[in-house]
Design an enzyme around this catalytic site. Structure first.
Site, PDB file in Angstrom:
ATOM      1  N   LYS A  53      13.253 -15.759 -38.487  1.00  0.00           N
ATOM      2  CA  LYS A  53      14.456 -15.130 -37.932  1.00  0.00           C
ATOM      3  C   LYS A  53      15.655 -16.074 -38.003  1.00  0.00           C
ATOM      4  CE  LYS A  53      11.504 -12.263 -35.085  1.00  0.00           C
ATOM      5  NZ  LYS A  53      10.992 -11.911 -33.739  1.00  0.00           N
ATOM      6  N   GLN A  97      10.751 -13.852 -27.897  1.00  0.00           N
ATOM      7  CA  GLN A  97       9.653 -13.699 -28.854  1.00  0.00           C
ATOM      8  C   GLN A  97       8.374 -13.273 -28.134  1.00  0.00           C
ATOM      9  OE1 GLN A  97       9.759 -13.879 -32.252  1.00  0.00           O
ATOM     10  NE2 GLN A  97       7.634 -13.236 -32.200  1.00  0.00           N
ATOM     11  N   ASP A 120      16.329  -6.418 -30.004  1.00  0.00           N
ATOM     12  CA  ASP A 120      14.958  -5.992 -30.310  1.00  0.00           C
ATOM     13  C   ASP A 120      14.727  -4.528 -29.917  1.00  0.00           C
ATOM     14  OD1 ASP A 120      13.449  -7.844 -31.685  1.00  0.00           O
ATOM     15  OD2 ASP A 120      12.669  -8.858 -29.902  1.00  0.00           O
TER      16      ASP A 120
END
Ligand code: BQF
Length: 286
Positions: A53, A97, A120
């Protein structure tokens, strides 16, 4: 029939080019998009994903910030960091994460991220938006699958779609997004009896179950589009999806490989969402 292999790397590259151009425009207007990544613990797979990422951010000119915490950190410390990032005008996207260590209350963490920075797409507000078809940020993996289908001119409207796997991160949002595109959607999961009787009906089969070789040729309709979201590391070290790629390739019309299929799109849509977030801030007059 021999399937065309959908090149996720190529599709991802194209979208990143588009992101790069949009970032350049924002920078000219005085805004550099910023993404904050929170990593708790030392799961080796998570470390690889975070690295992917950060690299993608660098590639398109998105500023990235990393915050690493040991696995025994108190949940409060992470919540405090999220609140700080919520207030930081340089930060347009915040991601935690996953998976988090077991002692964390995931829903509390996700609820703390401002929905306007939830790139997200896991905050309840964004999850709820999927039901009515207007999320701020669609979750990256299903969003990437949708982009892959669209960039290959695969028709969704009126098609029978079977989603195998009902996770909050992939299966459920995927099903809702495809319903929004007027597909006829069926969701199967670990408790589904006789999986094959459902998968055989699929014009588009999306598999996100986390089991190597779950989908074999007998379970696939001739000419189906097969999207493999699975990522499994075999004891040999080899990375494979959930689909018997060689076998199903002889029956499907399109198939995604692992690696190099959905994975690169997941990372790319995160960048896409972050750029969109910065654009939204700019459009609202900062
Ligand atoms: C590729 C993920 C399970 C659980 C948590 C490229 C990625 C993977 C594969 C990647 C994933 C999977 C990510 C490939 C991010 C996708 O070339 O095939 C990129 O970095 N992903 C994650 O952040 O958390 C996960 C899978």
């Amino acid at each position: 029939m021999v399937a065309r292999v959908i090149d996720g790397l190529a599709a991802a590259k194209e979208i990143r080019q588009e992101c790069k151009a949009r970032v350049n425009k924002l920078v000219q207007s005085g805004i550099r998009p910023g993404l904050a990544v929170i990593l708790v613990g030392n799961d080796p797979a998570s470390a690889v994903y975070v690295k992917n990422k950060i690299r993608a951010c660098d590639e398109v000119g998105v500023h990235s910030l990393q915050f690493k915490f040991p696995s025994d950190i108190a949940e409060e410390a992470v919540l405090k960091k999220i609140e700080e990032l919520n207030r930081d005008p340089q930060v347009h996207g915040i991601l935690v994460q996953l998976p988090l260590p077991r002692h964390f209350d995931l829903s509390r963490i996700l609820l703390t991220i401002s929905p306007e920075k939830d790139v997200d797409g896991f905050h309840l507000y964004n999850v709820g938006g999927l039901v009515v078809g207007n999320t701020v940020f669609p979750p990256c993996t299903p969003f990437g699958v949708l982009k892959l289908l669209q960039s290959n001119n695969i028709k969704i409207e009126g098609q029978n779609v079977v989603v195998v796997g009902a996770s909050n991160i992939v299966g459920k949002p995927m099903a809702l997004m495809l319903m929004q595109q007027d597909a006829t959607v069926c969701i199967c999961h670990a408790k589904t009896r006789d999986l094959a009787q459902f998968t055989i009906l699929a014009d588009i089969l999306v598999v996100a179950a986390g089991r190597p070789n779950l989908i074999v040729p007998q379970m696939v309709k001739t000419g189906a589009v097969v999207i493999d979201v699975g990522i499994n590391r075999l004891s040999s070290g080899e990375l494979v999806g959930d689909v018997d790629f060689a076998g199903v390739s002889e029956k499907a019309s399109y198939i995604t490989p692992v690696p190099g299929g959905v994975g690169p799109m997941t990372v790319t849509m995160l960048i896409y969402n972050t750029v969109a977030s910065a654009e939204r801030v700019f459009a609202s007059g900062e």
